[in-house]
Design a protein around this motif. Structure first.
Motif, mmCIF file in Angstrom:
data_model
loop_
_atom_site.group_PDB
_atom_site.id
_atom_site.type_symbol
_atom_site.label_atom_id
_atom_site.label_comp_id
_atom_site.label_asym_id
_atom_site.label_seq_id
_atom_site.Cartn_x
_atom_site.Cartn_y
_atom_site.Cartn_z
ATOM 1 N N GLU A 274 20.124 50.290 30.960
ATOM 2 C CA GLU A 274 18.963 49.999 31.661
ATOM 3 C C GLU A 274 18.773 48.453 32.098
ATOM 4 N N HIS A 275 19.336 47.601 30.999
ATOM 5 C CA HIS A 275 19.462 46.239 31.179
ATOM 6 C C HIS A 275 20.349 45.690 32.217
ATOM 7 N N LEU A 276 21.418 46.165 32.381
ATOM 8 C CA LEU A 276 22.552 46.275 33.233
ATOM 9 C C LEU A 276 21.948 46.445 34.591
ATOM 10 N N GLU A 277 21.299 47.584 34.858
ATOM 11 C CA GLU A 277 20.832 47.920 36.057
ATOM 12 C C GLU A 277 19.683 46.980 36.501
ATOM 13 N N ALA A 278 18.898 46.591 35.757
ATOM 14 C CA ALA A 278 17.876 45.492 36.044
ATOM 15 C C ALA A 278 18.545 44.239 36.526
ATOM 16 N N MET A 279 19.783 43.909 35.883
ATOM 17 C CA MET A 279 20.375 42.585 36.237
ATOM 18 C C MET A 279 20.912 42.946 37.859
ATOM 19 N N ASP A 280 21.565 44.054 37.984
ATOM 20 C CA ASP A 280 21.875 44.283 39.446
ATOM 21 C C ASP A 280 22.952 43.227 39.895
ATOM 22 N N PRO A 281 24.076 43.171 39.396
ATOM 23 C CA PRO A 281 25.046 42.277 39.603
ATOM 24 C C PRO A 281 25.918 42.759 40.652
ATOM 25 N N ARG A 282 26.372 42.012 41.536
ATOM 26 C CA ARG A 282 26.950 42.311 43.112
ATOM 27 C C ARG A 282 28.329 41.637 42.999
ATOM 28 N N PHE A 283 29.180 42.369 43.714
ATOM 29 C CA PHE A 283 30.404 41.647 44.053
ATOM 30 C C PHE A 283 30.290 40.749 44.988
ATOM 31 N N PRO A 284 30.910 39.518 44.403
ATOM 32 C CA PRO A 284 30.863 38.175 45.453
ATOM 33 C C PRO A 284 31.366 38.580 46.820
ATOM 34 N N VAL A 285 31.010 37.823 47.670
ATOM 35 C CA VAL A 285 31.589 38.042 49.162
ATOM 36 C C VAL A 285 32.794 37.201 49.180
ATOM 37 N N GLY A 286 33.946 38.114 49.864
ATOM 38 C CA GLY A 286 35.167 37.011 49.779
ATOM 39 C C GLY A 286 35.233 36.020 50.767
ATOM 40 N N GLY A 287 35.811 34.889 50.429
ATOM 41 C CA GLY A 287 35.937 33.927 51.236
ATOM 42 C C GLY A 287 37.251 33.765 52.096
ATOM 43 N N PHE A 288 37.623 34.866 52.757
ATOM 44 C CA PHE A 288 38.706 34.997 53.713
ATOM 45 C C PHE A 288 38.282 35.966 54.701
ATOM 46 N N ASP A 289 38.913 35.860 55.799
ATOM 47 C CA ASP A 289 39.056 36.813 56.888
ATOM 48 C C ASP A 289 39.726 37.959 56.603
ATOM 49 N N ALA A 290 38.902 39.166 56.239
ATOM 50 C CA ALA A 290 39.694 40.351 55.719
ATOM 51 C C ALA A 290 40.389 41.029 56.840
ATOM 52 N N ALA A 291 39.904 40.848 58.130
ATOM 53 C CA ALA A 291 40.608 41.612 59.337
ATOM 54 C C ALA A 291 41.853 40.774 59.596
ATOM 55 N N LYS A 292 41.761 39.274 59.495
ATOM 56 C CA LYS A 292 43.087 38.616 59.844
ATOM 57 C C LYS A 292 44.135 39.107 58.857
ATOM 58 N N ALA A 293 43.609 39.020 57.682
ATOM 59 C CA ALA A 293 44.669 39.381 56.390
ATOM 60 C C ALA A 293 45.179 40.725 56.603
ATOM 61 N N ARG A 294 44.401 41.860 57.078
ATOM 62 C CA ARG A 294 44.857 43.212 57.226
ATOM 63 C C ARG A 294 45.978 43.114 58.412
ATOM 64 N N ARG A 295 45.568 42.548 59.310
ATOM 65 C CA ARG A 295 46.266 42.626 60.591
ATOM 66 C C ARG A 295 47.853 41.947 60.362
ATOM 67 N N PHE A 296 47.854 41.015 59.510
ATOM 68 C CA PHE A 296 49.022 40.219 59.024
ATOM 69 C C PHE A 296 50.029 41.077 58.079
ATOM 70 N N LEU A 297 49.291 41.811 57.033
ATOM 71 C CA LEU A 297 50.089 42.712 56.495
ATOM 72 C C LEU A 297 50.496 43.838 56.974
ATOM 73 N N LEU A 298 49.761 44.385 58.042
ATOM 74 C CA LEU A 298 50.419 45.727 58.864
ATOM 75 C C LEU A 298 51.502 45.091 60.037
ATOM 76 N N ALA A 299 51.288 43.854 60.370
ATOM 77 C CA ALA A 299 52.510 43.524 61.057
ATOM 78 C C ALA A 299 53.723 43.235 60.554
ATOM 79 N N GLY A 300 53.804 42.912 59.201
ATOM 80 C CA GLY A 300 54.750 42.658 58.460
ATOM 81 C C GLY A 300 55.527 44.023 57.814
ATOM 82 N N ALA A 301 54.700 45.183 58.121
ATOM 83 C CA ALA A 301 55.388 46.344 57.528
ATOM 84 C C ALA A 301 56.704 46.741 58.167
#
Length: 301
Positions: A274-301
């Motif tokens: 109950e206490h943790l649900e009330a705190m409602d912690p959230r995953f932090p937003v990533g500080g990078f371009d996820a789409a760009k990183a994904r394209r780079f990894l797929l291109a290198g496959a």
């Protein structure tokens, strides 16, 4: 009227009647802050708000384990984004009330890597050279962690009162010091979950006898346990004072009936949920371009 812990009459009505109605367990178990507490009025075998039996309690606990693990991961991850929040479970209770067993149970619900556990014993020579809150402050959980205290700073108004280890005027000041300390913890992002494990006089006798009768449990028993039991009335009074005087709005007390181990474990787990649900912690937003990183990894496959 039923027999109270230690042989005094006790009223068993009322506490059970509070169950049901869809209330949160924290609402059912929260003690009234600032009001006189009489532990003899609380049935240590009660199961307020709980499952009907042990099997149901075990099933419910298993079902909530994944939710607790998810909330813990979110809390831990949020700290990497600058969130200072953390949770501290404080366990207090008479000998054999199950503080150690509860710690074992709680840790089983979480990733131990994100937990900071401390069992407070008699203060060391170094600790005695500092104010009584010093050793507790050093053991606090870091941002993102879940802390668990097996005993705590409350020993300094419990055993210190029963054993008369400090002058009365110094002891009286400690209640106010504890309240200010806990208020400061809340201001710094610590959610305090203070639990008093309420065991009956007769149940303690059974558990102590079980330790004596089982050689494999002798390591958990000491002759001093009998001496401490003889001081039961004094300890009950000391607890009543602590539960009454140290219950700031940011850090109330929860009384968990502890004669039934399955209920004790279920209740503490549910309070944490109950206490943790009330705190409602959230995953932090990533500080990078996820789409760009994904394209780079797929291109290198």
């Amino acid at each position: 009227m039923a027999e109270a812990d230690g042989g005094k009459p006790r009223e068993r009505e009322g506490r059970e009647a509070e169950t049901g109605g869809g209330k949160r367990l924290s609402d059912l178990l929260r003690l009234p802050g600032g009001k006189r507490i009489e532990l003899s009025g609380y049935d240590a075998r009660a199961t307020p708000g709980g499952p009907p039996d042990k099997a149901a309690a075990l099933a419910e606990t298993a079902a909530t384990g994944s939710r607790l693990a998810d909330l813990q991961e979110r809390l831990f991850a949020s700290a990497t984004g600058g969130d200072r929040r953390r949770l501290l479970l404080v366990l207090q209770g008479m000998d054999t009330s199950g503080k150690g067993g509860t710690v074992k149970h709680v840790v089983g619900l979480f990733n131990p890597a994100g937990c900071r556990i401390r069992a407070f014993k008699a203060p060391t020579e170094e600790e005695l050279g500092h104010p009584f809150l010093w050793r507790v402050t050093r053991a606090l959980p870091r941002p993102g962690e879940i802390g668990i205290f097996d005993r705590s700073h409350y020993e300094d108004v419990l055993i210190a009162r029963v054993r008369r280890l400090v002058a009365p005027e110094r002891l009286e000041r400690r209640y106010g010091q504890i309240n200010r300390f806990e208020e400061s913890l809340a201001e710094d992002g610590i959610t305090l979950v203070k639990v008093f494990l309420h065991i009956s006089w007769e149940e303690q006798r059974k558990r102590l006898l079980a330790r004596i009768d089982n050689p494999d449990k002798h390591w958990k028993f000491a002759p001093g346990d009998i001496e401490e039991r003889e001081l039961w009335p004094q300890y009950q009074q000391a607890y009543e004072l602590a539960l009454e005087r140290c219950a700031v709005p940011e850090a109330p007390w929860y009384l968990v009936p502890a004669d039934r181990k399955w209920y004790r474990n279920w209740a503490v787990g549910r309070l944490l949920l109950e206490h943790l649900e009330a705190m409602d912690p959230r995953f932090p937003v990533g500080g990078f371009d996820a789409a760009k990183a994904r394209r780079f990894l797929l291109a290198g496959a």
